[in-house]
Design an enzyme around this catalytic site. Structure first.
Site, PDB file in Angstrom:
ATOM      1  N   GLY A  20       0.742  -1.069  -0.051  1.00 44.24           N
ATOM      2  CA  GLY A  20      -0.149   0.114  -0.109  1.00 44.24           C
ATOM      3  C   GLY A  20       0.824   1.358   0.052  1.00 44.24           C
ATOM      4  O   GLY A  20       2.210   1.343   0.273  1.00 44.24           O
ATOM      5  N   VAL A  27       3.550   1.273   2.530  1.00 47.62           N
ATOM      6  CA  VAL A  27       3.436  -0.020   3.386  1.00 47.62           C
ATOM      7  C   VAL A  27       3.820  -0.972   2.823  1.00 47.62           C
ATOM      8  O   VAL A  27       3.699  -1.372   1.647  1.00 47.62           O
ATOM      9  CB  VAL A  27       1.962  -0.079   4.044  1.00 47.62           C
ATOM     10  CG1 VAL A  27       1.883  -1.220   4.797  1.00 47.62           C
ATOM     11  CG2 VAL A  27       1.481   1.233   4.419  1.00 47.62           C
ATOM     12  N   ASP A 136      -7.638  11.885  11.548  1.00 52.05           N
ATOM     13  CA  ASP A 136      -7.751  11.327  10.254  1.00 52.05           C
ATOM     14  C   ASP A 136      -8.689  10.204  10.290  1.00 52.05           C
ATOM     15  O   ASP A 136      -8.432   9.126   9.559  1.00 52.05           O
ATOM     16  CB  ASP A 136      -6.506  11.136   9.608  1.00 52.05           C
ATOM     17  CG  ASP A 136      -6.925  10.985   7.934  1.00 52.05           C
ATOM     18  OD1 ASP A 136      -7.802  11.695   7.420  1.00 52.05           O
ATOM     19  OD2 ASP A 136      -5.819  10.460   7.278  1.00 52.05           O
TER      20      ASP A 136
END
Length: 674
Positions: A20, A27, A136
C-alpha cells in the site's frame, strides 16, 4: 523495481513486497527474523524524511502510539530509523479497508453500521484516554477482519502531516471526513475524531458522503457552512435514534457535539438495547456560533496562480464567509438589542433545587444546563450545589444558567466495562481492591466481537460492596454452526461428494492423479476427518486414477489420433460449435443450461493440470452433470491446458480425460472463476 524490496532494516526486518501507499508513507509486508513472524512496515517517504521537524514529530508521535493497546487498534511493535529511513513496524492485518467493504456492499444495514461504529468509538475512547487524537478518522484507515471485527490504523500520523497545513489533492480523500475546526485550521481535540466518526456512520447508513465537491477546498467550505442533508432523507429505513446520534456527532458547534467517545458509546449502547429510543438531538449549524471564519489554506495545485478567474472566485467565497461571520457578530452583540426586548430578569436561587425540577414553569424564562455532577459529603444526590450566574444577577430573557449537581458521597460504584475486552475488564475490577468475585457468562453476539464485554451485573454506576460478585457477559462473536468433517479417504468419489453435501459443506476442487489406490477412490481430503468446522467450509479432494487408467495415445472418443478412424462425439442438436482456438479449446454449453440465448453467454477459461505431460488425449466436459459441447483432442506439450467455457450465472464443470474424471470446478460467469 522498488529499492526497498529485499532490503533488511536493522538486521531484523526483511522487506518482502509493497502492499500500500499513502500521502506520506509506503506500507510493505516484511518478515521479522528475530521473532519469525510477518509484519507490516510503514516507511516515511524520502521527501518527508528530509524535513527535520517532520522527522522529529514522526518519532515522537509514533512512540506515543506504540503505547496504545486495544483490540480495535492496529498494534505498533517497533519504531526506528535505519540508514536515514524512518519506519514503524505494525501487526500485519488480513482483511480489507472499511472503504473497500462499503464499496462492495453499498448501503450497510443499521445493525452492521452500529457494529462497526461501536468498535471504532471504543478504539477512540482508549486513545483519547491517553491523550492521543487520531485526526484522520475515515473508512480508509479502518481495517475489517474476516471475523467482522475492525482495527483502526494510523493513530497519531495525521498530527505529523498537520505541520503542512495545506489542502492538496492528496488530502481530498481525507477532507470528506474532516471537522469544521480542521477545515478552518483551528485547534483540534478529541471531539474532532467524533465528528469524523459521525461522517463515517453517515456514509455507512446512506451510501453517500455528506458533502461532495470538485476540490478539497470546496468540500471543506461545505463542512464549515454545515448545510447537511438529514440521513433519513437518503435512507428512510434509518432508525430515528441512530440518525440523532449522527446529527450530534456531526454538530458544527463544538459545545453541542459529543464531549467524549465514552459519551457517544453510551448513546450507541442505549440505541442497541432499544431501537425506539429518541435522544432529541438536532444538528447545530456551525455558523450559529462562529464569530468569524478563518481562511482555508490552499495550494498552487488547487488554485493556480495563473488562473485569475479561479482566484477571483475563491477570493469572493472567502469574502462572503467573512461577511457572514461579521454580520452574525454585529447582530448578536450590537444590533440584536434594537430588535428585541431590553427587559432584564433576575437570576433565581437554584441552590437546593432537585435537578428534575429545573424544567418547571417557574424557570421557563431561562436555559438551565447541568454543567457537571460532583461528589459532596453535605448535599444529597440530585440537588444543586452552585450556579453561574449567581442568584440576583440581572440577565436577559433566555439566558443560560449553568448548575453543578451533587451525586452524593463518593462511593464504590460499578465501572463502565461494556466494549472492553475480558482481560482488561477483569484487571479493572481487581485494581479496585474490593475483593470482588468475577463470574463470566458467554453469549453469541452479532454486534460485539469475541471476548468483548456485552453487559455486566451490577450495571454501570450501581454501588459495589467489598466481596460482591460481578458477572461479566462476554461475547462469543457471531453464532456459527459447526459440523464434523466426514472421513472421505478410501471412498468412491461419488459417495464422497454426496457426504460433503449432506454434512452442509462445500465441494471444492477435485483433482485426479495416478495412484496405487483403486480407481475413482479418494486418496486425500483438504480438511482431516473428525474436525469441527463452520458450515460452508470448502473441502478439496484428490482422487486415484489407478496405475494405468490414462493411456497417452488412445483417446476414448474413437480410434488412434491421426489414423482417420476417430469418431468424435456428435454435437447436440442445440449446440453450436464456435471457432476453435488451438491454445484455448472452446466448448459451447447446451441451451438448456441456464440461459437459452447463446448470444448472451459470457466466456471464462478453466486451467486444467493433466495427469500426463506428453502424448495426445481426448478431453470432454460435463456441465452440471450434462454433456457440454463436443469432445476435442489435445496434444500435450505442457501439463496445464486452458479450456474456454461459455455460460451465464454459476455453473459446475467436470473435466474428463480419456473417459476418466480428473477435475471439478465452479465458474461464476458474472464474477469470474472460483
Amino acid at each position: 523495481m522498488d529499492n526497498y524490496i529485499g532490503k533488511m532494516l536493522d538486521h531484523r526486518y526483511e522487506i518482502l513486497e509493497m502492499i500500500g501507499s499513502g500521502g506520506m508513507a509506503v506500507v510493505y509486508k516484511a518478515l521479522c527474523h528475530r521473532l519469525n513472524r510477518p509484519v507490516a512496515i510503514k516507511i516515511l517517504k524520502h521527501d518527508f524524511g528530509q524535513d527535520a521537524e517532520l522527522h522529529r514529530r514522526f518519532q515522537v508521535e509514533s512512540q506515543a502510539v506504540a503505547m496504545l493497546s486495544h483490540p480495535n487498534i492496529v498494534s505498533v511493535y517497533d519504531v526506528s530509523s535505519s540508514d536515514d529511513t524512518d519506519y514503524i513496524v505494525m501487526e500485519l492485518i488480513d482483511g480489507i479497508t472499511l472503504k473497500q467493504y462499503m464499496q462492495k456492499k453499498g448501503v450497510l444495514s443499521w445493525r452492521e453500521a452500529l457494529h462497526f461504529t461501536m468498535q471504532i468509538a471504543s478504539a477512540l475512547s482508549h486513545a483519547h484516554s491517553r491523550g492521543i487524537v487520531h485526526r484522520d478518522i475515515k473508512p480508509h484507515n479502518v481495517m475489517v477482519l474476516k471475523d467482522g471485527s475492525i482495527k483502526v490504523a494510523d493513530f497519531g500520523i495525521a498530527r505529523v502531516l498537520s505541520a503542512q497545513n495545506t489542502l492538496t489533492r492528496e488530502t481530498l480523500g481525507s477532507v470528506h471526513y474532516i471537522s469544521p475546526e480542521q477545515a478552518k485550521g483551528g485547534r483540534v481535540d478529541q471531539r474532532t475524531d467524533l465528528y469524523s466518526l459521525g461522517v463515517v456512520l453517515y456514509e455507512m447508513l446512506t451510501g453517500k458522503l455528506p458533502y461532495e465537491g470538485d476540490s478539497a477546498v470546496s468540500v471543506a467550505i461545505q463542512h464549515i457552512s454545515g448545510n447537511l442533508k438529514r440521513p433519513t432523507e437518503l435512507n428512510p429505513e434509518i432508525p430515528i435514534g441512530l440518525e440523532q446520534i449522527v446529527l450530534r456527532a456531526m454538530s458544527g458547534d463544538l459545545d453541542a457535539r459529543y464531549a467524549s467517545a465514552d459519551q457517544m458509546l453510551a448513546d450507541l449502547e442505549a440505541f442497541r438495547q432499544d431501537q425506539k429510543v429518541s435522544f432529541g438531538y438536532r444538528l447545530v449549524n456551525p455558523a450559529a456560533k462562529t464569530e468569524e471564519t478563518a481562511p482555508i489554506p490552499k495550494t498552487e495545485e488547487e488554485v493556480p496562480a495563473k488562473n485569475s478567474h479561479t482566484t477571483t472566485i475563491m477570493i469572493a467565497i472567502f469574502m462572503l464567509l467573512a461577511f457572514v461571520g461579521i454580520g452574525y457578530f454585529l447582530y448578536s452583540y450590537i444590533l440584536k438589542d434594537l430588535f428585541t426586548s431590553s427587559a432584564e430578569l433576575t437570576v433565581p436561587d437554584l441552590s437546593g433545587a432537585y435537578y428534575t425540577s429545573l424544567t418547571d414553569e417557574k424557570y421557563a424564562d431561562f436555559n438551565i444546563v447541568i454543567e457537571k455532577w460532583t461528589d459532596s459529603d453535605t448535599v444529597e444526590y440530585g440537588y444543586v450545589i452552585r450556579q453561574d450566574p449567581a442568584k440576583g444577577k440581572k440577565v436577559k430573557q433566555g439566558a443560560t444558567i449553568e448548575v453543578t449537581v451533587s451525586q452524593g458521597q463518593m462511593q464504590n460504584i460499578m465501572p463502565q466495562v461494556v466494549n472492553m475486552n475480558q482481560s482488561a475488564a477483569e484487571k479493572l475490577l481487581r485494581d479496585m481492591q474490593l475483593g470482588l468475585k468475577v463470574q463470566i457468562e458467554q453469549k453469541y453476539s452479532d454486534v460485539y466481537v469475541s471476548n468483548q464485554i456485552i453487559d455486566s451485573e451490577p450495571k454501570y454506576g450501581e454501588p459495589l460492596e467489598y466481596g460482591d460478585t460481578v458477572t461479566l457477559i462476554v461475547s462469543m462473536g457471531v453464532e456459527v454452526e459447526l459440523v464434523e468433517v466426514p472421513d472421505l479417504v478410501g471412498r468412491p468419489i461419488d459417495d464422497a461428494l454426496r457426504m460433503i453435501e449432506e454434512a452442509g459443506l462445500v465441494r471444492g476442487a477435485v483433482t485426479y492423479e495416478t495412484s496405487e489406490a483403486d480407481r475413482n477412490c479418494v486418496i486425500y481430503q483438504s480438511t482431516e476427518s473428525g474436525v469441527l468446522v463452520k458450515k460452508t467450509t470448502m473441502i478439496n479432494l484428490r482422487v486415484s486414477l489407478g496405475m494405468d487408467s490414462v493411456q497417452n495415445d488412445t483417446p476414448s472418443a474413437g480410434g488412434k489420433p491421426g489414423s482417420g478412424d476417430e469418431k468424435p462425439q456428435e454435437p447436440d442438436n442445440n449446440t453450436q460449435q464456435p471457432g476453435q482456438d488451438p491454445e484455448v479449446p472452446d466448448a459451447l454449453p447446451l441451451f438448456d443450461q441456464g440461459n437459452p440465448n447463446p448470444e448472451e453467454y459470457k466466456r471464462q477459461t478453466i486451467d486444467v493440470t493433466m495427469p500426463v505431460g506428453v502424448g495426445t488425449v481426448s478431453v470432454t466436459l460435463q456441465c452440471n452433470g450434462k454433456s457440454y459441447g463436443n469432445a476435442f483432442v489435445v496434444d500435450l506439450e505442457n501439463r496445464t491446458i486452458q479450456i474456454a467455457v461459455y455460460g451465464t450465472g454459476s455453473m459446475e464443470f467436470d473435466v474428463f480425460v480419456n473417459g476418466a474424471r480428473i477435475y471439478f470446478t465452479t465458474v461464476d460467469f458474472e464474477a469470474g472463476q472460483q
